[in-house]
Write an enzyme that holds these catalytic residues in place. Sequence first.
Site, PDB file in Angstrom:
ATOM      1  N   HIS A   3       0.805  -1.218   0.000  1.00  6.26           N
ATOM      2  CA  HIS A   3       0.000   0.000   0.000  1.00  6.26           C
ATOM      3  C   HIS A   3       0.835   1.264   0.000  1.00  6.26           C
ATOM      4  CE1 HIS A   3       1.025   0.001   4.209  1.00  6.26           C
ATOM      5  NE2 HIS A   3       0.665   1.257   4.240  1.00  6.26           N
TER       6      HIS A   3
HETATM    7  C1  UD1 Z   1      -2.036   4.788   6.718  1.00  5.24           C
HETATM    8  C2  UD1 Z   1      -0.697   5.084   7.343  1.00  5.24           C
HETATM    9  C3  UD1 Z   1       0.273   3.939   7.060  1.00  5.24           C
HETATM   10  C4  UD1 Z   1      -0.328   2.619   7.446  1.00  5.24           C
HETATM   11  C5  UD1 Z   1      -1.634   2.436   6.721  1.00  5.24           C
HETATM   12  C6  UD1 Z   1      -2.229   1.090   7.078  1.00  5.24           C
HETATM   13  C7  UD1 Z   1      -0.151   7.471   7.448  1.00  5.24           C
HETATM   14  C8  UD1 Z   1       0.753   8.518   6.934  1.00  5.24           C
HETATM   15  N1  UD1 Z   1      -0.097   6.290   6.823  1.00  5.24           N
HETATM   16  O1  UD1 Z   1      -1.866   4.896   5.317  1.00  5.24           O
HETATM   17  O2  UD1 Z   1       1.448   4.137   7.812  1.00  5.24           O
HETATM   18  O3  UD1 Z   1       0.566   1.566   7.132  1.00  5.24           O
HETATM   19  O4  UD1 Z   1      -2.504   3.501   7.098  1.00  5.24           O
HETATM   20  O5  UD1 Z   1      -3.477   0.858   6.687  1.00  5.24           O
HETATM   21  O6  UD1 Z   1      -0.891   7.704   8.378  1.00  5.24           O
HETATM   22  N2  UD1 Z   1      -9.259   5.229   2.786  1.00  5.24           N
HETATM   23  C9  UD1 Z   1     -10.418   4.544   2.581  1.00  5.24           C
HETATM   24  N3  UD1 Z   1     -10.979   3.912   3.659  1.00  5.24           N
HETATM   25  C10 UD1 Z   1     -10.429   3.958   4.894  1.00  5.24           C
HETATM   26  C11 UD1 Z   1      -9.244   4.673   5.065  1.00  5.24           C
HETATM   27  C12 UD1 Z   1      -8.662   5.295   3.993  1.00  5.24           C
HETATM   28  O7  UD1 Z   1     -10.943   4.477   1.482  1.00  5.24           O
HETATM   29  O8  UD1 Z   1     -10.999   3.392   5.831  1.00  5.24           O
HETATM   30  C13 UD1 Z   1      -8.639   5.933   1.650  1.00  5.24           C
HETATM   31  C14 UD1 Z   1      -8.470   7.415   1.986  1.00  5.24           C
HETATM   32  O9  UD1 Z   1      -9.603   8.162   1.728  1.00  5.24           O
HETATM   33  C15 UD1 Z   1      -7.297   7.769   1.142  1.00  5.24           C
HETATM   34  C16 UD1 Z   1      -6.453   6.497   1.135  1.00  5.24           C
HETATM   35  O10 UD1 Z   1      -7.327   5.431   1.485  1.00  5.24           O
HETATM   36  O11 UD1 Z   1      -7.682   8.069  -0.173  1.00  5.24           O
HETATM   37  C17 UD1 Z   1      -5.288   6.604   2.043  1.00  5.24           C
HETATM   38  O12 UD1 Z   1      -5.682   6.716   3.409  1.00  5.24           O
HETATM   39  P1  UD1 Z   1      -4.762   7.475   4.500  1.00  5.24           P
HETATM   40  O13 UD1 Z   1      -5.381   7.387   5.829  1.00  5.24           O
HETATM   41  O14 UD1 Z   1      -4.434   8.816   3.995  1.00  5.24           O
HETATM   42  O15 UD1 Z   1      -3.401   6.686   4.518  1.00  5.24           O
HETATM   43  P2  UD1 Z   1      -3.112   5.129   4.345  1.00  5.24           P
HETATM   44  O16 UD1 Z   1      -2.610   4.875   2.988  1.00  5.24           O
HETATM   45  O17 UD1 Z   1      -4.280   4.335   4.814  1.00  5.24           O
END
Ligand code: UD1
Length: 364
Positions: free
Chosen positions: A209
């Site tokens: 990811h």
């Molecule tokens: C986050 C953490 C990362 C961790 C990962 C595990 C940071 C900087 N990164 O990254 O260290 O390894 O979580 O899962 O905090 N999204 C959804 N549904 C959700 C959550 C997120 O669709 O429940 C989407 C968000 O809208 C966004 C993307 O996924 O577009 C990324 O989510 P974000 O929370 O920004 O960071 P992660 O990549 O999940």
Amino acid sequence: MHIDLIAGARPNFMKIAPIIKQINKAQSNGDKIYYRLIHTGQHYDKNMSSDFFDQLKIPSPDINLKAGGGTQAEQIAKIMIRYENVLKKFKPNFCLVVGDVNSTVACSIAAKSNNIKVIHVEGGIRSFDRSMPEENNRIITDSITDYFFTTSRTANENLLNCGIAEQKIFFVGNTMIDSLIDNKKNFTKPLFWNEKKLKKGDYFVVTLHRPSNVDSERGLKKILEAIVTNSKGLKIVFPAHPRTIKKIKLMKYNAKNLHIVDPMNYFDFNYLVQNSKAVVTDSGGVTEETTYLNIPCMTLRENTERPETITNGTNILLGLDLLSIKKAFTKLFNGEWKKGSIPELWDGKTSKRIIDTLLKIDPN
Ligand code: UD1
């Protein structure tokens, strides 16, 4: 003593659950230790959040900041503002944050600006790669942390090298492993196990990811191709993070033995890992779990903030050179994978050590 416990993203939940359990035990022993559980809302999908609360028996959050989505800066800013509003109504003595996600750094800054002492569980680990948001989050959080609870002696050294006073650092082990040990008996076959005809030791698990691996469609496709080409036709199960699923949908790549599935709950995922031949990942937490479960692990990164998973554990770093995937699979199929051992203090008692220490720091 009043503590705010911060949990926002998937990898936080298994680190917070055993701490809550330990606080409840201390309370039943008459200790005056109280907590509020604050969910920042960084992860909000059922399978990224509430499934973990249910399985790990985490009580419903006292407060949900509902600050998910947006860019990293937007997310951090939103969490800081909303958490500060919470602090205006009640100020705890401590704010306890875990790991390295945006919620970790956002709440520690808001707490520190309001004269609340910050406790960082999993403090001090470093990849020394400033292109990772998590590394910046760790460094910023550690720069304003008052008490550090660490997972390794290397983390203590990193903190001492930054000039942190020794008496603020406590090497206690790994709360993520507390959760793993506590829940091993509950691991369950995922629903797709029979449907996909999976057999113990006869399939791979992939998790990817990190932006560096999944943000470019071309890059992600090349990685998947390299794994598929070297897997000798064994099944590959890839529970993909929402951000990765979005990318895969845009990309036209299919392979008969590649099974992409939605993010999995804790019990199913760890059952899948525990029974796999090996795991290919870019997650730090998964390298710790595979080390504990003694499952070969290949990490698709150039560095790690968890060197003990390599020196003690079953993990190797593949770097970003796809040829190294071939070499690692050859080693695995030749039965030449190294034997791992469990790192010091990864014994299921870390949360007890944390709470015992806090009760000594603040006996009231
Ligand atoms: C986050 C953490 C990362 C961790 C990962 C595990 C940071 C900087 N990164 O990254 O260290 O390894 O979580 O899962 O905090 N999204 C959804 N549904 C959700 C959550 C997120 O669709 O429940 C989407 C968000 O809208 C966004 C993307 O996924 O577009 C990324 O989510 P974000 O929370 O920004 O960071 P992660 O990549 O999940």
